[in-house]
Design an enzyme around this catalytic site. Structure first.
Site, PDB file in Angstrom:
ATOM      1  CB  ALA A   1      49.023  37.698  34.906  1.00 16.38           C
TER       2      ALA A   1
ATOM      3  N   GLY B   1      50.218  42.510  36.957  1.00 21.50           N
ATOM      4  CA  GLY B   1      50.149  42.976  35.569  1.00 21.50           C
ATOM      5  C   GLY B   1      49.335  44.252  35.420  1.00 21.50           C
TER       6      GLY B   1
ATOM      7  CD  GLU C   1      54.321  43.686  35.821  1.00 20.28           C
ATOM      8  OE1 GLU C   1      53.376  42.863  35.829  1.00 20.28           O
ATOM      9  OE2 GLU C   1      55.515  43.349  35.752  1.00 20.28           O
TER      10      GLU C   1
ATOM     11  CD  GLU D   1      53.693  40.507  40.143  1.00 21.45           C
ATOM     12  OE1 GLU D   1      54.011  41.116  41.188  1.00 21.45           O
ATOM     13  OE2 GLU D   1      53.309  41.077  39.112  1.00 21.45           O
TER      14      GLU D   1
HETATM   15  N1  COA Z   1      43.488  36.196  38.127  1.00 26.68           N
HETATM   16  C1  COA Z   1      42.351  35.507  37.996  1.00 26.68           C
HETATM   17  N2  COA Z   1      41.231  35.770  38.696  1.00 26.68           N
HETATM   18  C2  COA Z   1      41.283  36.805  39.563  1.00 26.68           C
HETATM   19  C3  COA Z   1      42.425  37.570  39.746  1.00 26.68           C
HETATM   20  C4  COA Z   1      43.572  37.245  38.966  1.00 26.68           C
HETATM   21  N3  COA Z   1      44.706  37.946  39.040  1.00 26.68           N
HETATM   22  N4  COA Z   1      42.166  38.519  40.689  1.00 26.68           N
HETATM   23  C5  COA Z   1      40.896  38.344  41.073  1.00 26.68           C
HETATM   24  N5  COA Z   1      40.346  37.302  40.394  1.00 26.68           N
HETATM   25  C6  COA Z   1      38.977  36.783  40.492  1.00 26.68           C
HETATM   26  C7  COA Z   1      38.765  35.988  41.767  1.00 26.68           C
HETATM   27  O1  COA Z   1      39.209  34.663  41.591  1.00 26.68           O
HETATM   28  C8  COA Z   1      37.275  36.112  41.906  1.00 26.68           C
HETATM   29  O2  COA Z   1      36.650  35.233  40.989  1.00 26.68           O
HETATM   30  P1  COA Z   1      35.324  34.375  41.456  1.00 26.68           P
HETATM   31  O3  COA Z   1      34.366  35.414  41.995  1.00 26.68           O
HETATM   32  O4  COA Z   1      34.873  33.717  40.206  1.00 26.68           O
HETATM   33  O5  COA Z   1      35.813  33.449  42.525  1.00 26.68           O
HETATM   34  C9  COA Z   1      36.978  37.517  41.438  1.00 26.68           C
HETATM   35  O6  COA Z   1      38.084  37.879  40.605  1.00 26.68           O
HETATM   36  C10 COA Z   1      36.852  38.526  42.551  1.00 26.68           C
HETATM   37  O7  COA Z   1      38.031  38.459  43.332  1.00 26.68           O
HETATM   38  P2  COA Z   1      38.003  38.198  44.903  1.00 26.68           P
HETATM   39  O8  COA Z   1      39.341  37.624  45.264  1.00 26.68           O
HETATM   40  O9  COA Z   1      36.807  37.418  45.287  1.00 26.68           O
HETATM   41  O10 COA Z   1      37.852  39.678  45.440  1.00 26.68           O
HETATM   42  P3  COA Z   1      38.306  40.225  46.854  1.00 26.68           P
HETATM   43  O11 COA Z   1      37.662  41.547  47.014  1.00 26.68           O
HETATM   44  O12 COA Z   1      38.095  39.225  47.916  1.00 26.68           O
HETATM   45  O13 COA Z   1      39.900  40.411  46.711  1.00 26.68           O
HETATM   46  C11 COA Z   1      41.926  41.027  45.558  1.00 26.68           C
HETATM   47  C12 COA Z   1      40.436  41.300  45.762  1.00 26.68           C
HETATM   48  C13 COA Z   1      42.421  41.933  44.422  1.00 26.68           C
HETATM   49  C14 COA Z   1      42.697  41.352  46.831  1.00 26.68           C
HETATM   50  C15 COA Z   1      42.135  39.543  45.207  1.00 26.68           C
HETATM   51  O14 COA Z   1      41.259  39.215  44.131  1.00 26.68           O
HETATM   52  C16 COA Z   1      43.535  39.214  44.745  1.00 26.68           C
HETATM   53  O15 COA Z   1      44.443  39.122  45.558  1.00 26.68           O
HETATM   54  N6  COA Z   1      43.723  38.979  43.430  1.00 26.68           N
HETATM   55  C17 COA Z   1      44.988  38.540  42.873  1.00 26.68           C
HETATM   56  C18 COA Z   1      45.977  39.664  42.794  1.00 26.68           C
HETATM   57  C19 COA Z   1      47.314  39.152  42.286  1.00 26.68           C
HETATM   58  O16 COA Z   1      47.998  38.367  42.925  1.00 26.68           O
HETATM   59  N7  COA Z   1      47.710  39.632  41.102  1.00 26.68           N
HETATM   60  C20 COA Z   1      48.969  39.292  40.509  1.00 26.68           C
HETATM   61  C21 COA Z   1      48.844  38.152  39.613  1.00 26.68           C
HETATM   62  S1  COA Z   1      50.414  37.697  38.920  1.00 26.68           S
END
Ligand code: COA
Length: 280
Positions: free
Chosen positions: A88, A131, A134, A154
């Site tokens: 999400a 999500g 999911e 989450e």
């Molecule tokens: N919601 C909103 N934005 C997200 C996102 C999410 N779930 N997951 C990634 N992004 C965005 C980041 O903020 C970043 O944006 P920016 O470049 O404008 O700052 C971009 O996507 C790239 O992500 P980044 O975190 O820089 O990549 P990474 O390779 O360092 O890490 C992940 C990848 C997947 C490990 C990390 O993005 C992450 O942990 N994301 C969230 C996962 C999560 O908790 N999902 C459950 C949500 S309920």
């Protein structure tokens, strides 16, 4: 009837058979690669509309759901990783209270995907988190590239899954593994996801699309009517006792003997022909 596409959702129609006009596979791409295809309100609204469209279009026989690949990096910036969907959109959680979230998460697009009567396949290349995991669990079949990673992170936000993982992930991987994923938030690499039953197949990234499309074509070439009945009966196994489920199956199986497609299929077998389904 054209697909309800938008800035963040693309729909491609692929023929099931190149030589015969027997319908289409819809390939839906969630297209926010700069945000790792995170599910914001626009994506969720669009996904719901696409599900309604898939259900309504008789000639669309299978749905593939995938995420857009990363854009080339801006100069001096690092490339974003491959993602199916990284969850999400967390920015929409900031400051949100229960009233807002209850409305958003009740009767949501992931349920619409789950409730489709047609076969669905998740084509996963990269992160499938929260999500995203999911959405994949709401499809009937999951095929992933070997660089994919699944997770329910989450807990790291002080939350639990909200798009059905406590139920559908649990049904796929079992009670202990679902608890581990939801309690630790740890990511599960593709090979382990395969081993625990979360994904059906793992392939090299360059083989992913062909593997998925070819399976979708094989499924799409069957009787849509029998597929719909089969999906409904397999689904009933999630909620019914085995005894009730076998009764449900017996009734559905017998019911198919009044369908046109059963006679078409049986006669085609006897005459060594390809069945020309009526889909009813
Ligand atoms: N919601 C909103 N934005 C997200 C996102 C999410 N779930 N997951 C990634 N992004 C965005 C980041 O903020 C970043 O944006 P920016 O470049 O404008 O700052 C971009 O996507 C790239 O992500 P980044 O975190 O820089 O990549 P990474 O390779 O360092 O890490 C992940 C990848 C997947 C490990 C990390 O993005 C992450 O942990 N994301 C969230 C996962 C999560 O908790 N999902 C459950 C949500 S309920």
């Amino acid at each position: 009837m054209n697909a309800p596409e938008s800035e963040v959702l693309k729909v491609e129609l692929l023929p099931i058979d190149d030589e015969h006009d027997i319908g289409f596979i819809a390939c839906l791409t969630i297209d926010r690669p700069d945000k790792l295809n995170a599910l914001n309100a626009e994506v969720m609204d669009g996904l719901k509309a696409v599900c309604a469209w898939v259900e309504a279009r008789e000639d669309v026989r299978v749905l593939i759901v995938t995420g857009a690949p990363p854009n080339p990096p801006a100069e001096g910036k690092r490339a974003k990783p491959h993602a199916f969907v990284a969850g999400a959109d967390i920015t929409e959680f900031a400051g949100a209270g229960s009233e807002v979230i209850r409305v958003k998460f009740t009767d949501n697009a992931v349920e619409a995907l789950w409730n489709l009567s047609k076969p669905t396949i998740a084509m996963v290349d990269g992160f499938a988190l929260g999500g995203g995991c999911e959405v994949a669990c709401s499809c009937d079949i999951r095929i992933a590239s070997d660089r994919s990673r699944f997770g329910a992170p989450e807990i790291n936000l002080g939350l639990i899954p909200g798009y059905g993982a406590t139920q559908r992930l649990e049904r796929l991987v079992g009670y202990g593994k679902a608890h581990e994923m939801i309690m630790t938030g740890d990511m599960v690499p593709a090979d382990e996801a395969h081993r625990i039953g979360l994904v059906n197949h793992v392939v090299a990234p360059e083989d992913l699309r062909e593997t998925v499309v070819s399976m979708a074509q094989r499924i799409g070439s069957k009787s849509s009517h029998a597929l719909r009945v089969g999906k409904e009966v397999v689904r009933s196994a999630l909620d019914e006792s085995l005894t009730d489920g076998v009764t449900t199956e017996a009734a559905a199986f017998a019911g198919l003997f009044d369908s046109e497609d059963k006679e078409i299929g049986v006669q085609a077998f006897i005459n060594r022909e390809t069945p020309q389904w009526k889909h009813k």
